[in-house]
Design a protein around this motif. Structure first.
Motif, mmCIF file in Angstrom:
data_model
loop_
_atom_site.group_PDB
_atom_site.id
_atom_site.type_symbol
_atom_site.label_atom_id
_atom_site.label_comp_id
_atom_site.label_asym_id
_atom_site.label_seq_id
_atom_site.Cartn_x
_atom_site.Cartn_y
_atom_site.Cartn_z
ATOM 1 N N GLN A 1 4.479 -9.030 9.709
ATOM 2 C CA GLN A 1 5.066 -10.192 9.061
ATOM 3 C C GLN A 1 4.471 -11.456 9.655
ATOM 4 N N ALA A 2 3.834 -12.236 8.806
ATOM 5 C CA ALA A 2 3.289 -13.525 9.209
ATOM 6 C C ALA A 2 4.313 -14.617 8.891
ATOM 7 N N PRO A 3 4.250 -15.749 9.574
ATOM 8 C CA PRO A 3 5.201 -16.840 9.313
ATOM 9 C C PRO A 3 5.206 -17.249 7.842
ATOM 10 N N GLY A 4 6.397 -17.324 7.266
ATOM 11 C CA GLY A 4 6.532 -17.748 5.879
ATOM 12 C C GLY A 4 6.191 -16.680 4.852
ATOM 13 N N ARG A 5 5.936 -15.466 5.319
ATOM 14 C CA ARG A 5 5.567 -14.397 4.399
ATOM 15 C C ARG A 5 6.510 -13.211 4.561
ATOM 16 N N GLN A 6 6.551 -12.358 3.543
ATOM 17 C CA GLN A 6 7.388 -11.174 3.612
ATOM 18 C C GLN A 6 6.738 -10.113 4.494
ATOM 19 N N ARG A 7 7.586 -9.264 5.032
ATOM 20 C CA ARG A 7 7.076 -8.133 5.813
ATOM 21 C C ARG A 7 6.327 -7.196 4.874
ATOM 22 N N GLU A 8 5.152 -6.726 5.319
ATOM 23 C CA GLU A 8 4.333 -5.859 4.468
ATOM 24 C C GLU A 8 3.884 -4.623 5.239
ATOM 25 N N LEU A 9 3.760 -3.530 4.511
ATOM 26 C CA LEU A 9 3.319 -2.281 5.114
ATOM 27 C C LEU A 9 1.840 -2.360 5.462
ATOM 28 N N VAL A 10 1.515 -1.914 6.663
ATOM 29 C CA VAL A 10 0.122 -1.874 7.105
ATOM 30 C C VAL A 10 -0.420 -0.447 6.990
ATOM 31 N N ALA A 11 0.295 0.507 7.585
ATOM 32 C CA ALA A 11 -0.144 1.893 7.565
ATOM 33 C C ALA A 11 1.008 2.784 7.983
ATOM 34 N N ASP A 12 0.991 4.037 7.504
ATOM 35 C CA ASP A 12 1.964 5.001 7.993
ATOM 36 C C ASP A 12 1.349 6.382 8.053
ATOM 37 N N ILE A 13 2.070 7.284 8.732
ATOM 38 C CA ILE A 13 1.574 8.640 8.935
ATOM 39 C C ILE A 13 2.745 9.603 8.868
ATOM 40 N N LYS A 14 2.538 10.713 8.157
ATOM 41 C CA LYS A 14 3.567 11.739 8.020
ATOM 42 C C LYS A 14 2.874 13.078 7.896
ATOM 43 N N ASP A 15 3.256 14.014 8.756
ATOM 44 C CA ASP A 15 2.668 15.362 8.728
ATOM 45 C C ASP A 15 1.138 15.296 8.737
ATOM 46 N N GLY A 16 0.600 14.341 9.476
ATOM 47 C CA GLY A 16 -0.843 14.220 9.597
ATOM 48 C C GLY A 16 -1.525 13.462 8.472
ATOM 49 N N ARG A 17 -0.784 13.147 7.427
ATOM 50 C CA ARG A 17 -1.357 12.395 6.309
ATOM 51 C C ARG A 17 -1.135 10.913 6.544
ATOM 52 N N THR A 18 -2.183 10.149 6.303
ATOM 53 C CA THR A 18 -2.133 8.712 6.553
ATOM 54 C C THR A 18 -2.258 7.920 5.250
ATOM 55 N N ALA A 19 -1.710 6.718 5.297
ATOM 56 C CA ALA A 19 -1.829 5.807 4.161
ATOM 57 C C ALA A 19 -2.023 4.402 4.708
ATOM 58 N N TYR A 20 -2.850 3.619 4.024
ATOM 59 C CA TYR A 20 -3.187 2.278 4.487
ATOM 60 C C TYR A 20 -3.060 1.267 3.359
ATOM 61 N N ALA A 21 -2.676 0.059 3.743
ATOM 62 C CA ALA A 21 -2.749 -1.045 2.795
ATOM 63 C C ALA A 21 -4.213 -1.362 2.533
ATOM 64 N N ASP A 22 -4.505 -1.829 1.338
ATOM 65 C CA ASP A 22 -5.899 -2.115 0.982
ATOM 66 C C ASP A 22 -6.534 -3.120 1.934
ATOM 67 N N PHE A 23 -5.740 -4.051 2.440
ATOM 68 C CA PHE A 23 -6.324 -5.121 3.238
ATOM 69 C C PHE A 23 -6.723 -4.674 4.644
ATOM 70 N N VAL A 24 -6.417 -3.418 5.032
ATOM 71 C CA VAL A 24 -6.832 -2.935 6.340
ATOM 72 C C VAL A 24 -7.718 -1.698 6.261
ATOM 73 N N LYS A 25 -7.921 -1.169 5.075
ATOM 74 C CA LYS A 25 -8.736 0.042 4.940
ATOM 75 C C LYS A 25 -10.141 -0.178 5.501
ATOM 76 N N GLY A 26 -10.572 0.789 6.295
ATOM 77 C CA GLY A 26 -11.887 0.705 6.903
ATOM 78 C C GLY A 26 -11.904 -0.055 8.215
ATOM 79 N N ARG A 27 -10.821 -0.739 8.548
ATOM 80 C CA ARG A 27 -10.755 -1.519 9.781
ATOM 81 C C ARG A 27 -9.707 -0.988 10.754
ATOM 82 N N PHE A 28 -8.578 -0.525 10.237
ATOM 83 C CA PHE A 28 -7.478 -0.039 11.063
ATOM 84 C C PHE A 28 -7.362 1.471 10.945
ATOM 85 N N THR A 29 -6.925 2.096 12.051
ATOM 86 C CA THR A 29 -6.696 3.534 12.055
ATOM 87 C C THR A 29 -5.354 3.830 12.708
ATOM 88 N N ILE A 30 -4.518 4.575 12.005
ATOM 89 C CA ILE A 30 -3.224 4.973 12.557
ATOM 90 C C ILE A 30 -3.324 6.416 13.040
#
Length: 112
Positions: free
Chosen positions: A39-68
């Motif tokens: 959550q950035a100032p003045g903005r809503q909280r947004e999902l970055v990435a999550d992991i369940k049973d080894g499966r991962t999901a990423y927001a488009d704005f972090v794909k290729g840069r972040f790893t969970i």
């Protein structure tokens, strides 16, 4: 009761890297979803990435840069090629049979 404690935030220059950690305690099922929001100032909280049973999901704005990743009770977020727009408070969360839980947040600031 589940408790989540984040660490690893800080100040980094654009293009740099940080690794966030979130250590969980209490009754944590291996099947629970764990992840990160921000959550950035003045903005809503947004999902970055999550992991369940080894499966991962990423927001488009972090794909290729972040790893969970997850190791039992701890979830990590490796952040590379950081941009000023990644500046935010990052929150760890867990969603499982016992409900949803949040950490207290850790600040990430990307600035030269």
């Amino acid at each position: 009761q589940v408790q989540l404690v984040e660490s690893g935030g800080g100040l980094v220059q654009p293009g740099g890297s940080l690794r966030l950690s979130c250590a969980g305690s209490g009754l944590i099922f291996s099947s629970a979803t764990m992840g990160w929001y921000r959550q950035a100032p003045g903005r809503q909280r947004e999902l970055v990435a999550d992991i369940k049973d080894g499966r991962t999901a990423y927001a488009d704005f972090v794909k290729g840069r972040f790893t969970i990743s997850r190791d039992k009770r701890t979830v990590y977020l490796q952040m590379n090629a950081l941009k000023p727009e990644d500046t935010a408070a990052y929150y760890c969360y867990l969603q499982g049979p016992g409900g949803s839980f949040w950490g207290q947040g850790t600040q990430v600031t990307v600035s030269s």
